[in-house]
Design a protein around this motif. Structure first.
Motif, mmCIF file in Angstrom:
data_model
loop_
_atom_site.group_PDB
_atom_site.id
_atom_site.type_symbol
_atom_site.label_atom_id
_atom_site.label_comp_id
_atom_site.label_asym_id
_atom_site.label_seq_id
_atom_site.Cartn_x
_atom_site.Cartn_y
_atom_site.Cartn_z
ATOM 1 N N THR A 181 36.943 -11.784 -30.632
ATOM 2 C CA THR A 181 35.792 -10.881 -30.713
ATOM 3 C C THR A 181 35.138 -10.956 -32.081
ATOM 4 O OG1 THR A 181 36.838 -9.379 -29.119
ATOM 5 C CG2 THR A 181 35.032 -8.486 -30.445
ATOM 6 N N ALA A 182 35.950 -11.005 -33.142
ATOM 7 C CA ALA A 182 35.399 -11.123 -34.495
ATOM 8 C C ALA A 182 34.570 -12.400 -34.630
ATOM 9 C CB ALA A 182 36.523 -11.107 -35.520
ATOM 10 N N ALA A 183 35.047 -13.490 -34.019
ATOM 11 C CA ALA A 183 34.294 -14.750 -34.057
ATOM 12 C C ALA A 183 33.047 -14.668 -33.184
ATOM 13 C CB ALA A 183 35.196 -15.896 -33.598
ATOM 14 N N LYS A 184 33.161 -14.023 -32.016
ATOM 15 C CA LYS A 184 32.037 -13.936 -31.074
ATOM 16 C C LYS A 184 30.844 -13.208 -31.673
ATOM 17 C CE LYS A 184 32.005 -10.863 -27.808
ATOM 18 N NZ LYS A 184 32.323 -10.072 -26.600
ATOM 19 N N VAL A 185 31.089 -12.108 -32.387
ATOM 20 C CA VAL A 185 29.980 -11.324 -32.955
ATOM 21 C C VAL A 185 29.535 -11.866 -34.314
ATOM 22 C CG1 VAL A 185 30.704 -9.252 -31.725
ATOM 23 C CG2 VAL A 185 31.507 -9.627 -34.072
ATOM 24 N N GLY A 186 30.196 -12.933 -34.773
ATOM 25 C CA GLY A 186 29.794 -13.536 -36.037
ATOM 26 C C GLY A 186 30.364 -12.879 -37.262
ATOM 27 N N TYR A 187 31.366 -12.010 -37.073
ATOM 28 C CA TYR A 187 31.940 -11.346 -38.244
ATOM 29 C C TYR A 187 32.830 -12.295 -39.037
ATOM 30 C CZ TYR A 187 34.210 -7.931 -41.204
ATOM 31 O OH TYR A 187 34.679 -7.241 -42.302
ATOM 32 N N VAL A 188 33.523 -13.172 -38.343
ATOM 33 C CA VAL A 188 34.389 -14.156 -38.999
ATOM 34 C C VAL A 188 33.959 -15.545 -38.545
ATOM 35 C CG1 VAL A 188 36.726 -15.037 -39.259
ATOM 36 C CG2 VAL A 188 36.332 -12.566 -39.151
ATOM 37 N N LEU A 201 33.153 -3.541 -34.746
ATOM 38 C CA LEU A 201 33.728 -2.221 -34.464
ATOM 39 C C LEU A 201 33.177 -1.627 -33.168
ATOM 40 C CD1 LEU A 201 33.790 -0.703 -38.063
ATOM 41 C CD2 LEU A 201 35.756 -1.441 -36.698
ATOM 42 N N LYS A 202 31.908 -1.890 -32.881
ATOM 43 C CA LYS A 202 31.332 -1.394 -31.629
ATOM 44 C C LYS A 202 32.002 -2.056 -30.428
ATOM 45 C CE LYS A 202 26.770 0.079 -33.264
ATOM 46 N NZ LYS A 202 25.303 -0.159 -33.219
ATOM 47 N N GLU A 203 32.267 -3.354 -30.535
ATOM 48 C CA GLU A 203 32.988 -4.051 -29.469
ATOM 49 C C GLU A 203 34.398 -3.486 -29.312
ATOM 50 O OE1 GLU A 203 32.160 -6.542 -27.367
ATOM 51 O OE2 GLU A 203 30.086 -6.729 -28.054
ATOM 52 N N ILE A 253 30.336 7.521 -27.220
ATOM 53 C CA ILE A 253 30.071 7.921 -28.593
ATOM 54 C C ILE A 253 28.841 7.190 -29.085
ATOM 55 C CG2 ILE A 253 30.983 8.015 -30.949
ATOM 56 C CD1 ILE A 253 33.807 7.911 -29.687
ATOM 57 N N ALA A 254 27.887 7.931 -29.631
ATOM 58 C CA ALA A 254 26.658 7.324 -30.143
ATOM 59 C C ALA A 254 26.262 8.011 -31.442
ATOM 60 C CB ALA A 254 25.537 7.432 -29.116
ATOM 61 N N ILE A 255 25.562 7.274 -32.306
ATOM 62 C CA ILE A 255 25.160 7.778 -33.620
ATOM 63 C C ILE A 255 23.641 7.902 -33.671
ATOM 64 C CG2 ILE A 255 25.155 7.281 -36.095
ATOM 65 C CD1 ILE A 255 27.735 5.725 -35.669
ATOM 66 N N GLU A 257 27.792 3.493 -41.852
ATOM 67 C CA GLU A 257 27.936 3.295 -40.406
ATOM 68 C C GLU A 257 29.286 2.673 -40.071
ATOM 69 O OE1 GLU A 257 25.314 1.681 -36.602
ATOM 70 O OE2 GLU A 257 24.505 1.556 -38.634
ATOM 71 N N SER A 258 29.757 1.765 -40.920
ATOM 72 C CA SER A 258 31.071 1.152 -40.690
ATOM 73 C C SER A 258 32.172 2.197 -40.751
ATOM 74 C CB SER A 258 31.339 0.054 -41.734
ATOM 75 O OG SER A 258 30.425 -1.001 -41.620
ATOM 76 N N LEU A 259 32.154 3.043 -41.778
ATOM 77 C CA LEU A 259 33.214 4.042 -41.942
ATOM 78 C C LEU A 259 33.171 5.092 -40.838
ATOM 79 C CD1 LEU A 259 33.224 4.535 -45.831
ATOM 80 C CD2 LEU A 259 34.827 3.245 -44.424
ATOM 81 N N VAL A 260 31.977 5.421 -40.352
ATOM 82 C CA VAL A 260 31.874 6.340 -39.221
ATOM 83 C C VAL A 260 32.477 5.690 -37.981
ATOM 84 C CG1 VAL A 260 30.280 7.475 -37.625
ATOM 85 C CG2 VAL A 260 29.910 7.642 -40.083
ATOM 86 N N LEU A 261 32.125 4.437 -37.743
ATOM 87 C CA LEU A 261 32.630 3.726 -36.568
ATOM 88 C C LEU A 261 34.139 3.499 -36.638
ATOM 89 C CD1 LEU A 261 29.776 1.136 -35.999
ATOM 90 C CD2 LEU A 261 30.487 2.924 -34.408
ATOM 91 N N VAL A 262 34.678 3.324 -37.835
ATOM 92 C CA VAL A 262 36.119 3.118 -37.987
ATOM 93 C C VAL A 262 36.897 4.314 -37.452
ATOM 94 C CG1 VAL A 262 37.950 3.105 -39.730
ATOM 95 C CG2 VAL A 262 36.095 1.459 -39.877
ATOM 96 N N ALA A 263 36.383 5.506 -37.672
ATOM 97 C CA ALA A 263 37.095 6.708 -37.231
ATOM 98 C C ALA A 263 37.179 6.796 -35.709
ATOM 99 C CB ALA A 263 36.395 7.955 -37.779
ATOM 100 N N MET A 264 36.238 6.169 -35.011
ATOM 101 C CA MET A 264 36.219 6.256 -33.545
ATOM 102 C C MET A 264 37.375 5.476 -32.893
ATOM 103 S SD MET A 264 33.817 8.298 -33.500
ATOM 104 C CE MET A 264 32.398 8.781 -34.469
#
Length: 455
Positions: free
Chosen positions: A29-36, A95-97, A166-168, A357-364
């Motif tokens: 997933t990290a590779a798919k979304v381009g994070y890694v 994180l959304k994935e 969950i939505a922001i 946004e990352s830190l908010v999403l991390v809590a989810m």
């Protein structure tokens, strides 16, 4: 609770979490979304579990504390700026994935079921939002009331099916604009706070074969069409009158009537958003009449009525049960308390939008992982299921989360380096400012001692 030897796998927790988020899935997933793009010092599996479980007791989720947690777990030393740069749009997508994947897994492992009173319904769902205060520099990206920087988290949780949405949104977004209704509401009961009160919303829920319960706004004054329940003290001549007109004449403890309200005319489907269909009123159409059920229960202490609007029929739930059911809305307040008080969601100090946004999403995902383990413990001890109360569980989970993280990583072969503590203190305990003048520099010097050379 005594456990029978041989009956409980000592690695139950690690197995559950690594099945929920397998190393293969996380890396793909990290590779798919381009994070890694390619493997460097930061492994997405270790990084994910550090973000989700690597917070310490009483600590905020700051970039610095998370970097130290990652260094501790991986025995890697990281340049602070390099680690900070990992909190970007790619991480947000990752994180959304993870959140969507975790919610789907959680929904398939229910530990509670309805009693006979609600057996005809699919789930009981609670919708509400909470406000997070942000750094003043973010007022433009996340505008709140009175010019302050605020962020709104809209959540829908299922009590038995574990469904979560969950939505922001920007802090000033009205609650009613965060609620999307579609086919997913079928056979579910939705409980609403007053911020969501709108007849058109309730009409859409009914049209999609769902159910709702909401407190009645104080300003609302529907017309009574008929009495659904007769009892001693109930006026017999209230049909055709407005609610506020007959309120002074009410003497009974319960009122159960059908009321008529005005809503905007015909509606049409205008767009789709993922799995949700959004309906909007057709412009220029006149108002039409629609009927709902109104339940009023007398509060003995204040001697005032609490009114609830619903489309659940008297055959499905009595008036008293409708009022009692609404109390389940408190469950979402416990979720917000867990997010804010324990996972420090309300004290994000960064002024960078991507970091916030990352830190908010991390809590989810942390919340989802916590509730997945709660379900598993209930299934292990069904006779004690009801006593695993949400907030007590959350506090227990929070206190041991770093231990869980270490065991989860060890279970998949990411073990501690024997030199871990030496490596960590060499990286974090040494001031990076080589030429800084220090208080004791004129008076002390290092003792020459045989040992390893650190490069």
């Amino acid at each position: 609770m005594a456990l029978i030897p041989g009956k409980i796998n000592p690695h139950e927790i690690e197995k559950v979490l690594n099945k929920m988020f397998s190393p293969e899935w996380l890396r793909e997933t990290a590779a798919k979304v381009g994070y890694v793009q390619r493997n460097r010092k930061i492994d997405p599996v270790t990084f994910f579990w550090v973000l989700v479980l690597g917070f310490g007791i009483g600590l905020q989720r700051t970039i610095a504390s998370l970097r130290r947690a990652y260094e501790t777990a991986s025995a890697e030393t990281l340049v602070p700026s390099s680690f900070y740069d990992r909190f970007n749009k790619g991480l947000i997508a990752f994180l959304k994935e993870c959140l969507a994947h975790g919610i789907a897994d959680l929904a398939s492992h229910a530990s509670l079921t309805f009693s006979d009173k609600l057996r005809v319904f699919k789930d009981l769902m609670v919708a509400d939002g909470t406000i997070i205060r942000l750094h003043d520099k973010l007022a433009e990206q996340f505008p709140g009331a009175r010019g302050k920087a605020k962020l709104k988290i809209h959540t829908v949780i299922g009590i038995t099916g574990n469904t979560k949405s969950i939505a922001i949104y920007a802090g000033k977004t009205a609650e009613i604009k965060t609620m999307r209704v579609g086919s997913w509401v079928k056979d579910n009961i939705l409980l609403f706070a007053l911020g969501y009160f709108k007849y058109e919303l309730f009409s859409r829920i009914r049209r999609n074969k769902g159910y709702f319960v909401s407190r009645l706004k104080k300003s609302a004054n529907p017309t009574i069409v008929s009495v659904l329940r007769d009892y001693r003290g109930n006026p017999v001549d209230i049909a055709g009158k407005k609610l506020k007109e007959i309120l002074p004449r009410l003497k009974g403890e319960v009122i159960d009537v059908e009321v008529e309200v005005s809503i905007k005319g015909k509606v049409k489907k205008t767009e789709k958003d993922g799995a949700f269909e959004i309906y909007r009123p057709t412009c220029g159409t006149p108002k039409v009449k629609e009927t709902f059920r109104l339940v009023g229960v007398l509060d003995e202490e204040s001697k005032t009525y609490h009114f609830y609007l619903t489309n659940i029929t008297p055959e499905q739930l009595s008036a008293e049960d409708v009022a009692l059911l609404y109390r389940a809305r408190w469950s979402i307040e416990l979720v917000f308390k867990e997010l804010k008080r324990l996972y420090q969601l309300d004290v994000i100090s960064s002024g960078a939008p991507a970091v916030v946004e990352s830190l908010v999403l991390v809590a989810m995902p942390t919340l989802v992982v916590s509730h997945r383990l709660l379900n598993h413990m209930r299934l292990l001890a069904p006779e004690k299921s009801a006593r695993f109360t949400p907030l007590r569980w959350a506090e227990s989970f929070y206190s041991i989360a770093p231990v869980i993280m270490t065991r989860v990583l060890k279970f998949i072969g990411i073990d501690e380096d024997p030199l871990l503590l030496i490596i960590y203190f060499m990286a974090e305990g040494v001031d990076p400012n080589v030429n800084r003048e220090r208080l004791l520099s004129p008076w002390v010097k290092a003792v020459n001692s045989p040992g390893i050379r650190w490069k």
